[in-house]
Motif scaffolding. Structure first.
Motif, PDB file in Angstrom:
ATOM      1  N   ILE A  33       0.873  -1.187   0.000  1.00 26.76           N
ATOM      2  CA  ILE A  33       0.000   0.000   0.000  1.00 26.76           C
ATOM      3  C   ILE A  33       0.904   1.228   0.000  1.00 26.76           C
ATOM      4  O   ILE A  33       1.701   1.415   0.929  1.00 26.76           O
ATOM      5  CB  ILE A  33      -0.925   0.034   1.225  1.00 26.76           C
ATOM      6  N   ASP A  35       2.277   4.561  -3.027  1.00 27.87           N
ATOM      7  CA  ASP A  35       2.073   5.555  -4.083  1.00 27.87           C
ATOM      8  C   ASP A  35       1.922   4.957  -5.472  1.00 27.87           C
ATOM      9  O   ASP A  35       1.824   5.696  -6.454  1.00 27.87           O
ATOM     10  CB  ASP A  35       3.246   6.547  -4.086  1.00 27.87           C
ATOM     11  N   THR A  39      -5.077   0.786  -3.756  1.00 20.96           N
ATOM     12  CA  THR A  39      -4.963   1.147  -2.339  1.00 20.96           C
ATOM     13  C   THR A  39      -5.813   0.229  -1.471  1.00 20.96           C
ATOM     14  O   THR A  39      -6.119   0.563  -0.331  1.00 20.96           O
ATOM     15  CB  THR A  39      -5.379   2.610  -2.123  1.00 20.96           C
ATOM     16  N   THR A  40      -6.188  -0.936  -1.988  1.00 21.39           N
ATOM     17  CA  THR A  40      -6.949  -1.903  -1.201  1.00 21.39           C
ATOM     18  C   THR A  40      -6.085  -2.415  -0.068  1.00 21.39           C
ATOM     19  O   THR A  40      -4.938  -2.816  -0.273  1.00 21.39           O
ATOM     20  CB  THR A  40      -7.404  -3.082  -2.075  1.00 21.39           C
ATOM     21  N   TYR A  41      -6.658  -2.432   1.142  1.00 19.77           N
ATOM     22  CA  TYR A  41      -5.862  -2.750   2.326  1.00 19.77           C
ATOM     23  C   TYR A  41      -5.422  -4.203   2.331  1.00 19.77           C
ATOM     24  O   TYR A  41      -4.266  -4.504   2.603  1.00 19.77           O
ATOM     25  CB  TYR A  41      -6.687  -2.435   3.580  1.00 19.77           C
ATOM     26  N   ASP A  76      -0.159   0.458 -11.546  1.00 17.94           N
ATOM     27  CA  ASP A  76      -1.139   1.555 -11.579  1.00 17.94           C
ATOM     28  C   ASP A  76      -2.419   1.200 -12.321  1.00 17.94           C
ATOM     29  O   ASP A  76      -3.468   1.798 -12.066  1.00 17.94           O
ATOM     30  CB  ASP A  76      -0.509   2.800 -12.222  1.00 17.94           C
ATOM     31  N   SER A  79      -5.384   0.385 -10.125  1.00 18.93           N
ATOM     32  CA  SER A  79      -5.916   1.406  -9.231  1.00 18.93           C
ATOM     33  C   SER A  79      -7.251   1.939  -9.733  1.00 18.93           C
ATOM     34  O   SER A  79      -7.538   1.949 -10.931  1.00 18.93           O
ATOM     35  CB  SER A  79      -4.914   2.565  -9.113  1.00 18.93           C
ATOM     36  N   GLU A  81      -7.928   5.069  -9.183  1.00 18.35           N
ATOM     37  CA  GLU A  81      -7.659   6.488  -9.365  1.00 18.35           C
ATOM     38  C   GLU A  81      -7.233   6.751 -10.807  1.00 18.35           C
ATOM     39  O   GLU A  81      -6.240   6.176 -11.279  1.00 18.35           O
ATOM     40  CB  GLU A  81      -6.566   6.946  -8.399  1.00 18.35           C
ATOM     41  N   ARG A  84      -3.503   7.618 -11.532  1.00 20.88           N
ATOM     42  CA  ARG A  84      -2.560   6.498 -11.503  1.00 20.88           C
ATOM     43  C   ARG A  84      -2.691   5.655 -12.764  1.00 20.88           C
ATOM     44  O   ARG A  84      -1.688   5.160 -13.299  1.00 20.88           O
ATOM     45  CB  ARG A  84      -2.777   5.649 -10.255  1.00 20.88           C
ATOM     46  N   ASP A 203       5.317   3.994   3.374  1.00 19.00           N
ATOM     47  CA  ASP A 203       4.719   2.835   2.726  1.00 19.00           C
ATOM     48  C   ASP A 203       4.292   1.780   3.751  1.00 19.00           C
ATOM     49  O   ASP A 203       4.806   1.720   4.872  1.00 19.00           O
ATOM     50  CB  ASP A 203       5.715   2.197   1.755  1.00 19.00           C
TER      51      ASP A 203
END
Length: 225
Positions: A33, A35, A39-41, A76, A79, A81, A84, A203
């Motif tokens: 997790i 940059d 972003t999934t935990y 990316d 993602s 986003e 990304r 990170d």
């Protein structure tokens, strides 16, 4: 590092006749997790393996030592986003970690009682890990041949049960908050190299999986000292 391992093994040898012990393996997956990428935990996408040892001081508290290794990978295009997705970075790094900490059981987990038991537990402590140094060059994240060491704080939540008289099975998720922001090449120490993302956030990497341990040793005295 060799001196550290020698001290650990000496500690195990001295304590061998005093308490009950567990040795076993960890098998699961890893995810990162930061940059780059999703972003999934909890989203394991690479294999993670390890060995562990526990010294059960009483039915609620155990000292825990482990050595784990895994790759971490992020892309990316995975993602949600749009920024990304358009950027298109991806990387793969390797993690080797040594962990020393405490494990706390929510319910009494006396390993000398014959009946089936289970308990949720939490674990934390301090990890030391090594990974490849990384940087961006010509629009790509590059892993250098150099390894860098750093510390991380593990935060683990799990559930375990004695599925056979001397065998304990657990399922757990352990997030590591690292004290570096360059597992993905986003924040290299060299100011001449490009930086990207949120350089104020460090990170994380996560290990999710199963532990299988074998118990042995003399029956401990769970008495007030």
């Amino acid at each position: 590092m060799y001196k550290f391992f020698n001290l650990i093994f000496l500690f195990l040898f001295v304590s061998m006749n005093a308490q009950i012990h567990e040795v076993g393996v960890f098998v699961g997956g890893s995810n990162y997790i930061g940059d780059v990428g999703a972003t999934t935990y909890i989203a394991p996408n690479k294999l993670a393996l390890g060995i562990l040892y526990k010294w059960n001081k009483n039915p609620r508290l155990a000292y825990r030592f482990s050595f784990n290794g895994a790759y971490i990978y992020a892309n990316d295009i995975d993602s949600n986003e749009p920024g990304r997705n358009l950027r298109g970075y991806h990387f793969r790094n390797s993690i080797k970690e040594v962990s020393l900490g405490l494990e706390f059981n929510f319910f009494d987990f006396n390993l000398h009682e014959g009946k089936r038991k289970y308990t949720p537990y939490v674990h934390s402590g301090l990890n030391y890990f090594s990974s490849h140094d990384a940087y961006v060059s010509s629009g790509e994240i590059v892993m250098s041949g150099d390894h860098k060491g750093s510390f991380a704080i593990p935060m683990t939540l799990g559930v375990k049960s004695n599925i056979w008289p001397k065998i304990i099975l657990a399922i757990e998720v352990g997030a590591r908050y690292t004290l570096t922001d360059n597992l993905d090449g986003s924040n290299p120490n060299d100011d001449n190299l490009m930086k990207f993302g949120n350089i104020n956030n460090n990170d994380w990497y996560v290990f999710s999986g199963l532990t299988l341990t074998y118990t042995f040793g003399n029956k401990p005295c769970y008495c007030a000292e």
